[in-house]
Design a protein around this motif. Structure first.
Motif, PDB file in Angstrom:
ATOM      1  N   LYS A   1       5.609   2.577 -12.218  1.00 11.09           N
ATOM      2  CA  LYS A   1       4.338   2.243 -11.570  1.00 11.09           C
ATOM      3  C   LYS A   1       4.686   1.814 -10.149  1.00 11.09           C
ATOM      4  CE  LYS A   1       0.252  -0.634 -11.708  1.00 11.09           C
ATOM      5  NZ  LYS A   1       0.027  -0.082 -10.381  1.00 11.09           N
ATOM      6  N   VAL A   2       4.446   2.698  -9.188  1.00 11.12           N
ATOM      7  CA  VAL A   2       4.785   2.357  -7.802  1.00 11.12           C
ATOM      8  C   VAL A   2       3.773   1.336  -7.292  1.00 11.12           C
ATOM      9  CG1 VAL A   2       5.111   3.235  -5.467  1.00 11.12           C
ATOM     10  CG2 VAL A   2       5.831   4.623  -7.417  1.00 11.12           C
ATOM     11  N   THR A   3       4.276   0.184  -6.817  1.00 16.11           N
ATOM     12  CA  THR A   3       3.360  -0.886  -6.389  1.00 16.11           C
ATOM     13  C   THR A   3       3.387  -1.126  -4.887  1.00 16.11           C
ATOM     14  OG1 THR A   3       5.085  -2.400  -7.099  1.00 16.11           O
ATOM     15  CG2 THR A   3       3.198  -2.206  -8.519  1.00 16.11           C
ATOM     16  N   GLY A   4       4.269  -0.433  -4.163  1.00 17.50           N
ATOM     17  CA  GLY A   4       4.272  -0.606  -2.718  1.00 17.50           C
ATOM     18  C   GLY A   4       5.343   0.241  -2.059  1.00 17.50           C
ATOM     19  N   VAL A   5       5.208   0.385  -0.750  1.00 21.84           N
ATOM     20  CA  VAL A   5       6.176   1.142   0.041  1.00 21.84           C
ATOM     21  C   VAL A   5       6.527   0.294   1.260  1.00 21.84           C
ATOM     22  CG1 VAL A   5       6.603   3.258   1.360  1.00 21.84           C
ATOM     23  CG2 VAL A   5       5.116   3.342  -0.653  1.00 21.84           C
ATOM     24  N   LEU A   6       7.820   0.275   1.579  1.00 23.54           N
ATOM     25  CA  LEU A   6       8.288  -0.471   2.749  1.00 23.54           C
ATOM     26  C   LEU A   6       9.094   0.475   3.619  1.00 23.54           C
ATOM     27  CD1 LEU A   6       8.749  -3.176   4.173  1.00 23.54           C
ATOM     28  CD2 LEU A   6      10.588  -3.620   2.556  1.00 23.54           C
ATOM     29  N   VAL A   7       8.713   0.599   4.892  1.00 27.03           N
ATOM     30  CA  VAL A   7       9.445   1.481   5.809  1.00 27.03           C
ATOM     31  C   VAL A   7       9.784   0.719   7.088  1.00 27.03           C
ATOM     32  CG1 VAL A   7       8.506   3.691   4.986  1.00 27.03           C
ATOM     33  CG2 VAL A   7       7.276   2.403   6.744  1.00 27.03           C
ATOM     34  N   ALA A   8      10.704   1.278   7.873  1.00 29.51           N
ATOM     35  CA  ALA A   8      11.075   0.651   9.145  1.00 29.51           C
ATOM     36  C   ALA A   8      10.008   0.914  10.193  1.00 29.51           C
ATOM     37  CB  ALA A   8      12.428   1.177   9.619  1.00 29.51           C
ATOM     38  N   LEU A   9       9.458   2.142  10.204  1.00 23.78           N
ATOM     39  CA  LEU A   9       8.535   2.508  11.285  1.00 23.78           C
ATOM     40  C   LEU A   9       7.299   3.220  10.762  1.00 23.78           C
ATOM     41  CD1 LEU A   9       7.915   2.877  14.357  1.00 23.78           C
ATOM     42  CD2 LEU A   9       9.185   5.034  14.222  1.00 23.78           C
ATOM     43  N   ASP A  10       6.149   2.698  11.151  1.00 23.21           N
ATOM     44  CA  ASP A  10       4.863   3.374  10.930  1.00 23.21           C
ATOM     45  C   ASP A  10       4.498   4.052  12.251  1.00 23.21           C
ATOM     46  OD1 ASP A  10       2.261   4.155  10.600  1.00 23.21           O
ATOM     47  OD2 ASP A  10       1.471   2.155  10.187  1.00 23.21           O
ATOM     48  N   ARG A  11       4.549   5.385  12.271  1.00 24.42           N
ATOM     49  CA  ARG A  11       4.261   6.100  13.513  1.00 24.42           C
ATOM     50  C   ARG A  11       2.763   6.165  13.810  1.00 24.42           C
ATOM     51  NH1 ARG A  11       8.267   9.615  15.833  1.00 24.42           N
ATOM     52  NH2 ARG A  11       6.435  10.797  16.446  1.00 24.42           N
ATOM     53  N   GLN A  12       1.951   5.684  12.889  1.00 21.93           N
ATOM     54  CA  GLN A  12       0.494   5.588  13.093  1.00 21.93           C
ATOM     55  C   GLN A  12      -0.121   6.926  13.500  1.00 21.93           C
ATOM     56  OE1 GLN A  12       0.859   2.173  15.846  1.00 21.93           O
ATOM     57  NE2 GLN A  12      -0.362   1.012  14.371  1.00 21.93           N
ATOM     58  N   GLU A  13       0.360   7.978  12.795  1.00 19.22           N
ATOM     59  CA  GLU A  13      -0.190   9.310  13.091  1.00 19.22           C
ATOM     60  C   GLU A  13      -1.111   9.758  11.980  1.00 19.22           C
ATOM     61  OE1 GLU A  13       2.753  12.224  14.201  1.00 19.22           O
ATOM     62  OE2 GLU A  13       3.960  10.637  15.095  1.00 19.22           O
TER      63      GLU A  13
ATOM     64  N   GLU B   1      -2.100   4.577   1.123  1.00 20.19           N
ATOM     65  CA  GLU B   1      -2.647   3.328   0.564  1.00 20.19           C
ATOM     66  C   GLU B   1      -3.891   3.600  -0.263  1.00 20.19           C
ATOM     67  OE1 GLU B   1      -1.245  -0.243   3.471  1.00 20.19           O
ATOM     68  OE2 GLU B   1      -2.928   0.926   4.215  1.00 20.19           O
ATOM     69  N   GLN B   2      -4.757   4.498   0.244  1.00 18.74           N
ATOM     70  CA  GLN B   2      -6.005   4.794  -0.477  1.00 18.74           C
ATOM     71  C   GLN B   2      -5.754   5.632  -1.720  1.00 18.74           C
ATOM     72  OE1 GLN B   2      -9.162   6.392   1.847  1.00 18.74           O
ATOM     73  NE2 GLN B   2      -9.489   4.467   2.929  1.00 18.74           N
ATOM     74  N   GLN B   3      -4.958   6.700  -1.541  1.00 20.00           N
ATOM     75  CA  GLN B   3      -4.751   7.634  -2.643  1.00 20.00           C
ATOM     76  C   GLN B   3      -4.081   6.963  -3.842  1.00 20.00           C
ATOM     77  OE1 GLN B   3      -2.618  11.175  -1.506  1.00 20.00           O
ATOM     78  NE2 GLN B   3      -2.317  11.836  -3.625  1.00 20.00           N
ATOM     79  N   TYR B   4      -3.083   6.122  -3.565  1.00 24.94           N
ATOM     80  CA  TYR B   4      -2.316   5.524  -4.666  1.00 24.94           C
ATOM     81  C   TYR B   4      -2.690   4.065  -4.915  1.00 24.94           C
ATOM     82  CZ  TYR B   4       0.586   9.679  -3.902  1.00 24.94           C
ATOM     83  OH  TYR B   4       1.038  10.969  -3.748  1.00 24.94           O
ATOM     84  N   ASN B   5      -3.587   3.534  -4.064  1.00 25.71           N
ATOM     85  CA  ASN B   5      -4.011   2.146  -4.192  1.00 25.71           C
ATOM     86  C   ASN B   5      -2.838   1.163  -4.156  1.00 25.71           C
ATOM     87  OD1 ASN B   5      -5.910   0.143  -4.408  1.00 25.71           O
ATOM     88  ND2 ASN B   5      -5.906   0.147  -6.659  1.00 25.71           N
ATOM     89  N   ILE B   6      -1.993   1.321  -3.151  1.00 22.68           N
ATOM     90  CA  ILE B   6      -0.821   0.453  -2.983  1.00 22.68           C
ATOM     91  C   ILE B   6      -0.713   0.054  -1.509  1.00 22.68           C
ATOM     92  CG2 ILE B   6       0.569   1.383  -4.898  1.00 22.68           C
ATOM     93  CD1 ILE B   6       1.976   3.162  -2.792  1.00 22.68           C
ATOM     94  N   PRO B   7      -0.072  -1.090  -1.218  1.00 21.28           N
ATOM     95  CA  PRO B   7       0.185  -1.434   0.177  1.00 21.28           C
ATOM     96  C   PRO B   7       1.387  -0.668   0.738  1.00 21.28           C
ATOM     97  CG  PRO B   7       1.005  -3.169  -1.253  1.00 21.28           C
ATOM     98  CD  PRO B   7       0.361  -2.145  -2.159  1.00 21.28           C
ATOM     99  N   VAL B   8       1.330  -0.330   2.018  1.00 23.26           N
ATOM    100  CA  VAL B   8       2.491   0.219   2.716  1.00 23.26           C
ATOM    101  C   VAL B   8       2.791  -0.722   3.881  1.00 23.26           C
ATOM    102  CG1 VAL B   8       3.449   2.166   4.014  1.00 23.26           C
ATOM    103  CG2 VAL B   8       1.853   2.590   2.130  1.00 23.26           C
TER     104      VAL B   8
END
Ligand code: OMP
Length: 218
Positions: free
Chosen positions: A150-162, A175-182
């Motif tokens: 059950k994936v509950t979140g994603v953590l990345v170094a860079l959000d390119r905001q594209e 975030e919307q499709q899987y209902n999880i925070p990134v």
């Protein structure tokens, strides 16, 4: 004995520039977009750089309530997740299981695609480098879901905001499709603020043009 490293947005940008991780210029992305900047986490290739990034990831994870298993997608996510689990232990006293996938199926030995902590039935956070259009993250979401995680979140170094597939950013879509925070340590906005402060106006102008074409409305 080195003291625990304090993560800051400014510190991470300076580190990324000093190691050639963050470059301004002209780069063709996986998505085909031609970008005025590129972030290559593979160049955080010494102990100090990796551990500074991992300290940042660990701090973000401490602020999230749901730390279950940490998972690093092959290939670049693997050292990141390992260093993050280690930083959580050394800097916060929190012991979190971690694992990763391999890209090629092994037909001997232990076999299978997943290595490390079992993910079936577990709450899993994905730790990766960069999200642009979201393709790489969607692939690993499929791998983990098939494995019963059950994936509950994603953590990345860079959000390119594209933009992803529609008008929202790739991260907002995930975030919307899987209902999880990134969560991300850095955003494109952070990079633009840095350029402004450093008076690098040509680079800033190219970033603004790119954002007008591929960015989200913010
Ligand atoms: P998406 O699959 O489009 O989200 O792109 C994410 C992947 O692109 C990352 O995992 C990287 O392999 C690569 N990438 C970077 O590493 N840094 C960048 O600044 C941009 C990209 C990219 O090609 O979009």
């Amino acid at each position: 004995q080195p003291s625990p490293q304090k993560f800051s947005v400014h510190g991470l940008i300076e580190l990324a520039l000093s190691r050639g991780v963050l470059k301004f210029g002209e780069f063709t992305l996986k998505s085909g977009r031609v970008s005025p900047y590129f972030f290559n986490a593979g160049l955080l290739n010494d102990g100090e750089a990796l551990s500074l990034l991992a300290s940042g990831y660990a701090q973000k994870m401490m602020a999230s309530e749901d730390v279950g298993v940490l998972f690093g997608p092959a290939y670049k996510g693997i050292p990141l997740v390992a260093a993050t689990a280690s930083a959580l232990w050394h800097e916060h006293g929190v012991n979190v299981p971690w694992g990763f996938n391999r890209k090629e199926v092994k037909d001997h030995g232990e076999g299978g695609l997943l290595v490390g902590a079992p993910v079936a039935g577990q709450r899993v956070w994905i730790v990766d480098d960069v999200i642009t259009a979201g393709t790489a993250i969607r692939e690993v979401m499929n791998v983990l879901t098939k494995a019963g995680a059950k994936v509950t979140g994603v953590l990345v170094a860079l959000d390119r905001q594209e933009r992803g597939q529609g008008e929202l950013s790739a991260i907002q879509e995930i975030e919307q499709q899987y209902n999880i925070p990134v969560q991300a340590l850095l955003t494109m906005t952070d990079l633009m603020n840095y350029l402004k402060k450093e008076n690098r106006l040509d680079d800033l102008a190219r970033m603004q043009n790119y954002r007008a074409e591929f960015g989200i409305q913010s």
